[in-house]
Design a protein around this motif. Structure first.
Motif, PDB file in Angstrom:
ATOM      1  N   GLU A  43       0.857  -1.185   0.000  1.00  0.00           N
ATOM      2  CA  GLU A  43       0.000   0.000   0.000  1.00  0.00           C
ATOM      3  C   GLU A  43       0.893   1.235   0.000  1.00  0.00           C
ATOM      4  OE1 GLU A  43      -3.079   0.175   2.942  1.00  0.00           O
ATOM      5  OE2 GLU A  43      -3.405  -2.000   2.941  1.00  0.00           O
ATOM      6  N   VAL A  44       0.278   2.388  -0.202  1.00  0.00           N
ATOM      7  CA  VAL A  44       1.030   3.637  -0.173  1.00  0.00           C
ATOM      8  C   VAL A  44       1.676   3.800   1.207  1.00  0.00           C
ATOM      9  CG1 VAL A  44       0.881   6.147  -0.283  1.00  0.00           C
ATOM     10  CG2 VAL A  44      -0.453   4.749  -1.867  1.00  0.00           C
ATOM     11  N   ASN A 363       7.821   9.625   2.370  1.00  0.00           N
ATOM     12  CA  ASN A 363       7.110   9.028   3.512  1.00  0.00           C
ATOM     13  C   ASN A 363       7.256   9.905   4.752  1.00  0.00           C
ATOM     14  OD1 ASN A 363       6.353   6.876   1.984  1.00  0.00           O
ATOM     15  ND2 ASN A 363       7.714   5.388   2.925  1.00  0.00           N
ATOM     16  N   ARG A 375       5.218  15.599   2.698  1.00  0.00           N
ATOM     17  CA  ARG A 375       5.257  14.855   1.445  1.00  0.00           C
ATOM     18  C   ARG A 375       6.179  15.573   0.462  1.00  0.00           C
ATOM     19  NH1 ARG A 375       3.803  11.652   4.335  1.00  0.00           N
ATOM     20  NH2 ARG A 375       2.022  10.240   4.247  1.00  0.00           N
ATOM     21  N   ASP A 522      -2.607  14.424   3.862  1.00  0.00           N
ATOM     22  CA  ASP A 522      -4.024  14.130   3.637  1.00  0.00           C
ATOM     23  C   ASP A 522      -4.533  14.677   2.310  1.00  0.00           C
ATOM     24  OD1 ASP A 522      -3.840  16.762   4.296  1.00  0.00           O
ATOM     25  OD2 ASP A 522      -5.463  16.755   5.792  1.00  0.00           O
ATOM     26  N   SER A 524      -5.980  14.702  -1.233  1.00  0.00           N
ATOM     27  CA  SER A 524      -6.882  13.704  -1.833  1.00  0.00           C
ATOM     28  C   SER A 524      -6.267  13.085  -3.078  1.00  0.00           C
ATOM     29  CB  SER A 524      -8.221  14.365  -2.200  1.00  0.00           C
ATOM     30  OG  SER A 524      -8.868  14.859  -1.046  1.00  0.00           O
ATOM     31  N   TYR A 525      -6.623  11.812  -3.306  1.00  0.00           N
ATOM     32  CA  TYR A 525      -6.151  11.114  -4.491  1.00  0.00           C
ATOM     33  C   TYR A 525      -6.986  11.535  -5.693  1.00  0.00           C
ATOM     34  CZ  TYR A 525      -3.283   8.072  -1.625  1.00  0.00           C
ATOM     35  OH  TYR A 525      -2.328   7.588  -0.774  1.00  0.00           O
TER      36      TYR A 525
END
Length: 525
Positions: A43-44, A363, A375, A522, A524-525
């Motif tokens: 996962e990410v 990360n 990030r 946080d 959004s994708y």
């Protein structure tokens, strides 16, 4: 050091590969082999390794290295006296005592899945993020093994069941390798469940003053003492390699986490610092027997303890999660380069980064910021920006991060704790594969404003593990290992070429870029 028919083997288990190197008594490698293994990204933000694949990579490396040394006329079968081991730190796994099988993949040091556990503990414990610092020298962070172990206990039924049945063993990679090398789940001669003081100091479970597992920390986190390995020094005979391996009956006599091994390989005494450039970058300043508490975002850790009765050297450490991994990202994810070695030529096509700043907070950020909400960003781009500017900005990102850590070290340790050369200069010793990049080393010296010293053999991590093993069995003395003056005759020194005003402006721009990375987890994708 004279060159007799005496050999020391070194296991160097890193984040992306395993190596086995055989050294003669002069410290020269006479046979080596390296095998890369898979990185697993479920996962990410998650990073795992297959522990069985790591074992198999070691088996292949041992056999191939012995074959190569033998082919060159070295009588390794009769002359091999001991084996040292060094490993990626903090990477965590739990396995079955009865079957020898891992109960889950190894969770790698850079894995960030424990963020929610960190937040929970920070809110629950009176000291917040620094609750355990007085005991273990480490803040609550996704980086350390204890948090990864908590995740396994809370999320993997096989781990919970094995712990309840008394069939679980916890360890970092050194523990896993030693247990398997010395017998594993054999009923006739079972493997030894041990770790060394340097790896133990990175779990967040060891008391940094007593060098024992801390009962108050274990009780607070709900971790059973029964699953933990015995803690030993960095240079002592631990046990012999058992049946089923290409080499058998040889004592494992040295064990250190990779960054501590690099310190020993670089012969860092009190007041001396080294930076290792690998997947991440790791800067350690040896503070001798003095335990210095950082107030500037660094970790207090063990440097090394060269024997059961030897004094313990401490260190201040700054860990950087992404260094060489950013170059791999350029290669594998963006396709800007075809091989890691191409980045120097590409970056050299421009005189500077053209105002581009890249912060590889993929990360989050480790020292000295400790922001898991950060990030990665690339800012300052214009229509003028090309591939070379971005490549140069990636190289600069490694050097800026190292400078941030060194600045913190200077503040924490002060002038009295740092060793200077005859010219009154503080020298940064460097090692790791990326240091072959001359441009990277020059940028580092320019941004620091002080010299960078690259040894003739840049793979000092494996050499440090060999030194520890050789010291334990009497192949080398401490005086021979720490004869820095003799070693530095073959070193390359990079001296700064920029002025202080330019360095100051670049540092201010870098800090502006760092500030832009915060609170982005946080998105959004």
């Amino acid at each position: 050091m004279s060159n007799d028919a005496v050999y020391i083997g070194s296991i160097d288990q890193g984040t992306t590969s395993t190596r086995f190197i055989i050294y003669d008594r002069s410290g020269k490698a006479v046979g080596s082999h390296q095998v890369e293994f898979n990185q697993i990204y479920p996962e990410v933000g998650w990073v795992e390794h297959n522990p069985m694949e790591i074992l198999e990579s070691l088996r292949v490396c041992m056999a191939k290295a012995v074959d190569k040394a033998t082919a060159e006329g070295h009588n390794v079968d009769d002359g091999l006296k001991a084996i040292g081991l060094t490993n990626q730190r903090e990477t965590t796994l739990v396995w079955s005592k009865s079957t020898g099988c891992p109960l889950y993949n190894a969770i790698v040091w850079m894995d960030a899945r424990t963020t929610s556990i960190c937040r929970r503990l920070e809110n629950e414990l009176s000291g917040g993020r620094t609750h355990f610092v007085e005991t273990c020298g480490l803040p609550i962070s996704t980086y350390f093994s204890a948090l990864k172990l908590l995740w396994l206990l809370e999320n993997v039924d096989a781990v919970k069941d094995a712990v309840n049945k008394g069939d679980a063993l916890f360890g970092t990679i050194d523990t896993w390798l030693i247990w398997n090398l010395t017998g594993g789940c054999s009923t006739e001669s079972p493997g030894l469940h041990v770790t060394d003081i340097s790896n133990a100091s990175r779990t967040m479970l060891m008391n940094i003053k007593t060098f024992e597992w801390d009962h108050s920390v274990l009780e607070t986190l709900g971790i059973s003492h029964d699953i933990l390995p015995k803690i030993v020094s960095n240079a002592e005979v631990i046990g012999n390699i058992g049946k089923g391996w290409p080499i058998t009956g040889i004592p494992i006599a040295g064990c250190l986490g990779d960054q501590h091994a690099a310190m020993l390989g670089q012969a860092c005494r009190k007041g001396e610092a080294k930076s290792t450039y690998g997947t991440g970058a790791f800067i350690l300043l040896n503070t001798g027997e003095e335990l210095i508490k950082s107030t500037h975002g660094l970790l207090t850790t063990v440097a090394y303890k060269l024997g059961p009765n030897a004094p313990t050297n401490y260190a201040l450490e700054g860990s950087i999660a992404i260094a060489g991994a950013a170059v791999q990202w350029l290669r594998d994810s963006l396709g800007i380069i075809k091989s890691a070695s191409e980045i120097e030529e590409l970056a050299n096509k421009v005189k500077n980064s053209g105002g581009v700043y890249f912060v590889p907070a993929f990360n989050g950020l480790f020292a000295p910021w400790w922001r898991d909400d950060a990030r990665g960003i690339c800012i300052g781009m214009t229509r003028f920006t090309n591939r070379s500017h971005i490549a140069r900005a990636v190289l600069e990102s490694m050097c800026f991060q190292v400078k941030d850590v060194l600045d913190s070290m200077h503040k924490d340790a002060g002038d009295n704790a740092e060793s200077k050369d005859k010219k009154g200069e503080f020298l940064l010793r460097v090692d790791g594969g990326a240091t072959a990049n001359n441009l990277l080393m020059q940028i580092q010296a320019d941004l620091m404003g002080s010299p960078v010293v690259r040894p003739a053999d840049i793979e000092t991590t494996a050499l440090g593990a060999a030194y520890a093993a050789g010291l334990a069995v009497g192949v080398w003395t401490e005086n021979e290992i720490f004869d820095a003056e003799e070693k530095m005759k073959k070193d390359t020194i990079f001296r700064p070429k920029t002025d202080e005003e330019h360095r100051k402006k670049r540092a201010e721009s870098w800090l502006k870029a760092i500030s832009r990375t915060f609170d982005l987890a946080d998105l959004s994708y």
